[in-house]
Design a protein around this motif. Sequence first.
Motif, short mmCIF file in Angstrom:
data_model
loop_
_atom_site.label_atom_id
_atom_site.label_comp_id
_atom_site.label_asym_id
_atom_site.label_seq_id
_atom_site.Cartn_x
_atom_site.Cartn_y
_atom_site.Cartn_z
N PHE B 131 -50.46 -5.10 0.56
CA PHE B 131 -50.06 -3.71 0.30
C PHE B 131 -49.07 -3.22 1.34
O PHE B 131 -48.05 -2.60 1.01
CB PHE B 131 -51.29 -2.80 0.27
N VAL B 134 -45.66 -4.97 0.89
CA VAL B 134 -44.97 -4.45 -0.28
C VAL B 134 -44.39 -3.06 0.00
O VAL B 134 -43.24 -2.78 -0.33
CB VAL B 134 -45.94 -4.36 -1.48
N ALA B 135 -45.20 -2.22 0.60
CA ALA B 135 -44.77 -0.85 0.87
C ALA B 135 -43.56 -0.85 1.81
O ALA B 135 -42.57 -0.18 1.56
CB ALA B 135 -45.92 -0.05 1.48
N SER B 138 -40.37 -1.47 0.25
CA SER B 138 -39.84 -0.41 -0.61
C SER B 138 -39.63 0.90 0.12
O SER B 138 -39.31 1.92 -0.49
CB SER B 138 -40.80 -0.17 -1.78
N PHE B 140 -41.89 2.64 1.53
CA PHE B 140 -43.05 3.52 1.38
C PHE B 140 -43.92 3.44 2.62
O PHE B 140 -43.98 2.41 3.30
CB PHE B 140 -43.91 3.06 0.20
#
Lengths: 158, 158
Positions: B131, B134-135, B138, B140
Amino acid sequence: MPRTTGHTHVTGDPEELHAAAAVRLGADDQRYTSGRRALVELLADAPHPLTVAEVLERNEGLTQSSVYRNLAVLEATGVVDRVVTEDEFARYELAEDLTGHHHHHLICAGCGGVEDFSVPPDLETAMDEVFHKVARRSGFSVGHHRMDIIGWCATCRT
Amino acid sequence: MPRTTGHTHVTGDPEELHAAAAVRLGADDQRYTSGRRALVELLADAPHPLTVAEVLERNEGLTQSSVYRNLAVLEATGVVDRVVTEDEFARYELAEDLTGHHHHHLICAGCGGVEDFSVPPDLETAMDEVFHKVARRSGFSVGHHRMDIIGWCATCRT
DNA sequence: ATTTATGCAAATCGTTTGCAAACCT
DNA sequence: AGGTTTGCAAACGATTTGCATAAAT
């Protein structure tokens, strides 16, 4: 109506997509009308799940109530999936088992924006096993799972 | 206000729970009124997240609008978490980082019922790493994640 | 022809909000 | 007193629905 077996996945050809959608609707005695085809096209082109408002912006010829009704039909027949985020708007995307592309969502708690991502297959499988084990223990049958990240996108981070 | 560090977890003592709630509210210049205490008590006793309707059933002395307002305050101060299910009702539970009990939800697509479960720590950690990776990719920042099972409970399976 | 889908407007319902009274500190 | 919270009732807003017309089979 099991939605995880026996279906052909669509690889990217629009023709194939519409054909598959028509089949699923037909199996439920539903027609593949122009309004419904327009929705499938919009969702196929969108880089992320769309709200009803976004659908209406992208195709002004559509009517709000029909969009709601048709999305309900498309969801019931397994053509689209409803995506629940943290905000008050429902979002829709093409059904995973129609596109064959299993993925998860990065959800921005600020603007409600959604981005897709996937996790390594081995982890996905391991989690799936846990999910089934847990469900069995509680007498649940597993429909699907949500493995989403709720966070803040670069813009909303302030 | 980071909600994942620096807080003391409540182990099960009601006194400690209320004290912790009071601290979090106080940090935001909010009072720990009787209505808010009643909510914390209800959620602490409940075996699953409660809807506003369920809250009002369990304590008829509470008023709907105040319950909504107080849940919003409790959520903003990190005392409760809002749980989003597939149905149209918001549900609330004591905040994970208040109870120290990280868990996930088995959500019944039929009745909206919710049950808790956990996954093995090593899997939880592995997913967490994914997680964050991935964040970051991006742009995030990760707030929290949802790893929920949507299915059908024994009763709704029909 | 008969059934099904559409468009418009009105209704629904969980949630939010304005405002005056009650409550803290 | 001065600011906050509460309760009531009215307002909001996403979604749903009734009904008459248009489209599909």
